[in-house]
Design a protein around this motif. Structure first.
Motif, PDB file in Angstrom:
ATOM      1  N   ARG A 119      -3.742  -1.788   5.118  1.00  0.00           N
ATOM      2  CA  ARG A 119      -4.341  -2.871   5.640  1.00  0.00           C
ATOM      3  C   ARG A 119      -5.465  -3.286   4.751  1.00  0.00           C
ATOM      4  O   ARG A 119      -6.319  -2.508   4.196  1.00  0.00           O
ATOM      5  N   GLU A 142      -8.707  -6.049   3.598  1.00  0.00           N
ATOM      6  CA  GLU A 142      -9.638  -7.154   4.128  1.00  0.00           C
ATOM      7  C   GLU A 142     -10.570  -7.663   3.001  1.00  0.00           C
ATOM      8  O   GLU A 142     -11.000  -6.904   2.224  1.00  0.00           O
ATOM      9  N   LEU A 168      -5.070 -13.131   0.482  1.00  0.00           N
ATOM     10  CA  LEU A 168      -5.983 -13.068   1.296  1.00  0.00           C
ATOM     11  C   LEU A 168      -6.595 -14.432   1.574  1.00  0.00           C
ATOM     12  O   LEU A 168      -7.435 -14.754   0.735  1.00  0.00           O
ATOM     13  N   SER A 191      -7.379 -11.041   6.244  1.00  0.00           N
ATOM     14  CA  SER A 191      -6.930  -9.736   6.142  1.00  0.00           C
ATOM     15  C   SER A 191      -5.483  -9.704   6.173  1.00  0.00           C
ATOM     16  O   SER A 191      -4.879 -10.641   6.700  1.00  0.00           O
TER      17      SER A 191
END
Length: 521
Positions: free
Chosen positions: A426, A428, A459, A468
């Protein structure tokens, strides 16, 4: 949001009270550590000659002080992990498990969980004070660093114990009511965890009019521990309370700490003696009460009867003093002075005002603002510290300034030949600009990443939204694994920017399936 001001004079008094109380409680309880049964202690039982006994409860925090002096607000689990390996000498229990994992390349929070039978024990909650002292009246800050500290060598209940006390002790700089402080501490940990259950058990026993001896029996039946039998012969172990699973000790000992505090009813000596007389991890329970009461009342509130026999000195037990790299305070006064000097840079100018008469002042939260609460991220999302706790021990974060990444292992990092292993990535956005992120994998020969070793994604970042992206990858090891450990790297690059984020993954080859209950929570 309400705030109150802590003057430098008040701050210094509460700091000295904290560490003197810690030293007193640790010294009182040390001779009875890891013993089960009702004791009859009313004062120090050892010859002190004007000095305290050494205690790891305080030792480790002196090392953390050095880490913060060097790295400031950037200190995290990885930095503390390196300090563990360099400057902390013991290899017992959870300390040894965490260090052993990190030597193998297993990083926090995995290091606190993997192969660690003592991950739910007491070694983290005993070192909460340093974070509370650096963030007085700001428990929302103290718990962030207490979490980074705890996950190096603990998981689950062991982490919750340190979070609970760090929040409570930080709030104690601004609030003196016992019930309110306990409520604040509980707000930062899961309601259904056993640490919270043990706290409620102790409070319920007190409110029902049970004696502290009866409260101890109830607590030890509802939250069995094994810590109190560690230094006893089998034939000497009392049979009036059950023996809990090895290493599952934090709930019971946090509960004993609360028993000592509430049944002491504001009397410093009575509180630390009751906790000691409950047995189990006596130096830890008494020391934690001593620090809490010392923060609330300041150094002036600690009776000379208790402080005079041990004086101002600090004695260490488990710090590597032979290699350079740390300066260990020799006295409570020196420790206090160094924290006083450190706090303005640690908290920053928005909290600590250095342009006031007679030193500086600290803006503290008060009332409901001391509790864990939702924080606005943007117009569409709020979050709280509890979300971070809920991630569990398999999510490893990485901060690369313009973006932040997390690797979710999903389970322990064990692999077998040709057996797929899934991870989640993940990323962000940390700036208010859109970015293209390029992903490049580096894997051992013969290995493959089924979704492709190279990929890219956008992004987003619009109208203050936090962009994210989450990706899932399946790693397939080669058909023949000859090494015990394999290191992989994910490279993240932001198009048009110099930042390259390198994310290491360490996977351990186990030729046979791990025992049931080991592979996952």
């Amino acid at each position: 949001m309400k705030r109150m001001e802590l003057t430098l004079e008040q701050y210094r008094s509460k700091l000295r009270g904290c560490w003197m109380g810690k030293n007193i409680g640790g010294t009182l309880g040390a001779p009875f550590e890891a013993k089960r049964g009702l004791l009859n202690v009313h004062f120090y039982t050892q010859e002190l000659h004007g000095e305290p006994w050494p205690n790891d409860d305080l030792d480790l925090q002196l090392v953390w002080l050095n880490a913060v002096e060097k790295y400031g607000r950037a200190v995290d689990a990885n930095i503390l992990g390196e300090y563990w390996l360099s400057f902390i000498t013991p290899h017992w229990g959870e300390y040894g498990a965490g260090k052993n994992n990190m030597r193998q390349g297993i990083v926090p929070p995995l290091s606190g969980y993997v192969n660690n039978a003592f991950r739910d024990s007491n070694g983290a909650y005993i070192r909460s004070e340093i974070w509370a002292c650096l963030a007085p009246g700001r428990p929302e800050i103290a718990v962030q660093y207490a979490y980074e500290d705890a996950i190096v060598d603990h998981s689950g209940e062991g982490v919750y114990g340190e979070i609970f006390f760090a929040a409570l002790q930080s709030a104690a700089f601004a609030e003196s009511d016992m019930d309110k402080l306990i409520e604040i501490g509980l707000s930062y940990i899961p309601k259904d965890c056993d640490v919270a259950g043990a706290v409620h058990c102790a409070l319920k026993a007190y409110r029902e009019g049970l004696t502290w001896e009866e409260a101890r029996i109830r607590l030890m039946h509802e939250f069995p521990s094994s810590f109190g039998i560690l230094s006893m012969n089998k034939e000497d172990i009392p049979d009036n309370v059950p023996v809990g699973p090895m290493g599952y000790d934090a709930p019971a000992n946090v509960g004993i700490t609360i028993i000592g505090w509430v049944y002491g009813e504001g009397d410093f000596g009575e509180s630390i003696c009751i906790a000691t007389n409950c047995g189990e991890d006596t130096d830890c329970t008494a020391a934690t009460i001593g620090s809490i009461m010392g923060i609330i009342g300041g150094i002036e509130s600690i009776p000379e009867r208790w402080s005079d026999p041990i004086g101002d000195a600090i004695k260490t037990l488990c710090i590597n003093l032979g290699d350079p790299g740390t300066r260990i305070p020799a006295t409570v006064t020196e420790l206090t002075d160094r924290i006083v000097k450190l706090t303005p840079s640690f908290l920053g100018s928005s909290i600590c005002d250095v342009f006031v008469e007679k030193g500086y002042s600290i803006a503290m939260q008060e009332g409901e603002a001391l509790k864990c609460r939702q924080v606005r991220v943007n117009a569409f999302r709020e979050t709280s510290f509890l979300e971070r706790l809920a991630q569990g021990p398999f999510v490893v974060p990485f901060d690369f300034t313009i973006f932040q990444a997390e690797i979710d292992y999903g389970r322990e990092p064990y692999i077998q030949a040709s057996t797929p292993y899934k991870i989640r990535l993940r990323v962000e956005n940390r700036i208010y600009f859109q970015q293209w992120i390029h992903v490049n994998w580096y894997v051992p020969p013969g290995w493959r990443v089924e979704e492709g070793k190279k990929t890219a994604f956008s992004l987003e970042q619009y109208h203050c939204n936090i962009g994210s992206k989450e990706l899932e990858f399946t790693i397939v090891p080669s058909e023949e694994l000859l090494d015990s450990r394999y290191d992989l790297v994910i490279e993240l690059t932001s198009q048009g920017r110099p930042t390259k984020g390198l994310i290491p993954l360490t996977l351990i080859h186990t030729p046979f399936p791990a025992p049931k209950g080991v592979m996952s929570i």
